[in-house]
Design an enzyme around this catalytic site. Structure first.
Site, short mmCIF file in Angstrom:
data_model
loop_
_atom_site.label_atom_id
_atom_site.label_comp_id
_atom_site.label_asym_id
_atom_site.label_seq_id
_atom_site.Cartn_x
_atom_site.Cartn_y
_atom_site.Cartn_z
N SER A 163 0.93 -1.23 0.00
CA SER A 163 0.04 0.10 0.03
C SER A 163 0.96 1.31 -0.14
CB SER A 163 -0.79 -0.01 1.22
OG SER A 163 -1.78 -0.92 1.13
N GLU A 248 1.13 -1.34 18.36
CA GLU A 248 -0.28 -0.89 18.50
C GLU A 248 -1.37 -1.96 18.73
OE1 GLU A 248 -0.04 3.73 16.94
OE2 GLU A 248 -0.79 2.14 15.64
#
Length: 391
Positions: A163, A248
């Site tokens: 991406s 995260e």
């Protein structure tokens, strides 16, 4: 059971809310959806830099990396306040949340200053080169090679689903440096600037939006990468891999919870069947929030629960997909209306973009793949939570 936050967390939240109230970008700017692509608009770069300079970009990090040494619960309320306003801390989320974080965790002080800080300050942008045509969920099967040649590595191979690679300044790239070692032990990690000779980036559209050229194929043909760009130890890339994907992860479920509550706001049942589906969505959304809160509290106490996080990822991604399917069925033909129109049943995505129910449903498939497929999550749950045999 404590269902409220301690005073230090609420004070932290109050300070952040005051900062947001005083500094939020114009509403017209914030409706633009951030993609992984590095083509960041100027206002978003300024916003990210402002967050960095004030310690609100990644509050869990020390000030030199855009944070303020916040506790996990303080980081959680930081994410809550951002999600309530439907705003983002970065338009290069992989660069900030994975790549810069990986360089901080595994890189040298010089690499941290050369690469991580400019990424965090939105001066350069980064993309993640992991998946390959034959190495998706089984990342350890990657074949992109890097051979040491003096003070350089020579890289050959291909990445896919990368991406934002066509706009990125640098790629955090996982390569095989010892083909004779067991597949988990012969991997290394290189930061590869995209302007080096021999790199070809080919963006391609997603099924959701033909105009969304975010995914890329990336080809490496005898690309000479300075050896000083090696992140971590040679052939120790699997440790970097697990660290990169682990950043995260304690709050990965929060994004799914936000999307499900967004569905609740937009899905208006009109029949008995619709109401049953709506009730299921309410229960799933509530369960996800409660289970997520339990996992967060456990992590705040220092406990690691990989299987529990897999349960959250599996529930969040698949429940959201089922709910979107129900909503699409309930709206009928109107649910197929293209998101650029103003016809009925055009819902607002969490990111502020209008999107048809069909668009929203199709996008849910990414959630069951990215960050570990549903099949991988079920394997983790079976082996680590239920103690089932591998075969």
């Amino acid at each position: 059971m404590q269902l409220t936050f301690d005073a230090d967390v609420e004070d932290f939240r109050r300070e952040f809310v005051e900062f947001l109230d005083a500094n939020l970008p114009a509403e017209a700017d914030m409706v633009e959806r951030p993609r992984s692509t590095a083509a960041i608009p100027p206002w978003a770069r300024q916003w990210q830099r402002l967050l960095f300079d004030n310690g609100w970009l990644l509050p869990g990090y020390p000030p030199e990396f855009g944070g303020r040494n916040a506790t996990l619960l303080q980081q959680y309320v930081h994410q809550l306040e951002l999600s309530r306003r439907r705003i983002y801390h970065s338009f290069n989320p992989q660069g900030v949340g994975i790549i810069a974080a990986s360089v901080i965790s595994f890189g040298t002080p010089e690499q941290q200053q050369r690469w991580a800080v400019p990424i965090l300050r939105a001066e350069i942008t980064a993309a993640l080169g992991m998946s390959e045509p034959s190495a998706g969920s089984d990342l350890a099967s990657l074949r992109t090679r890097a051979v040491r040649d003096g003070d350089h590595f020579v890289v050959n191979g291909q990445k896919v689903w990368t991406s934002g690679a066509h706009d990125a300044d640098v790629l955090l790239t996982f390569v095989r440096t010892d083909p004779d070692a067991p597949k988990h032990r012969g991997i290394s990690v290189l930061l590869i600037p995209t302007d080096l000779p021999g790199i070809e980036r080919r963006p391609f559209a997603s099924a959701c939006d033909p105009a969304d050229l975010d995914f890329n194929e990336v080809f490496f043909a005898d690309v000479r990468v300075p050896a000083e760009n090696l992140i971590g130890e040679l052939n120790d890339g699997w440790r970097v891999t697990t660290g990169s994907l682990g950043h995260e992860r304690n709050m990965l479920w929060l994004g799914f919870a936000d999307r499900m509550e967004d569905l609740l706001a937009d899905f208006h049942p009109t029949t008995t069947v619709d109401r049953d589906s709506y009730a299921t969505l309410v229960m799933d959304a509530t369960a996800l929030r409660l289970l997520g809160s339990v996992a967060l509290a456990r992590a705040a106490r220092g406990a690691e629960d990989v299987a529990g996080l897999s349960v959250l990822k599996l529930l969040g991604s698949e429940a959201g997909q089922v709910a979107s399917d129900y909503a699409l069925a309930a709206t009928g033909e109107a649910g197929l209306v293209h998101p650029t129109t103003t016809a009925p049943y055009v819902a607002m995505n969490l990111d502020g973009h209008a999107g048809s129910w069909f668009d929203r449903y199709v996008r849910t498939f990414a959630g069951t793949i990215a960050g570990g497929t549903s099949e991988i999550q079920r394997n983790i749950i079976a082996q680590r939570l239920l103690d089932l045999p591998r075969n």
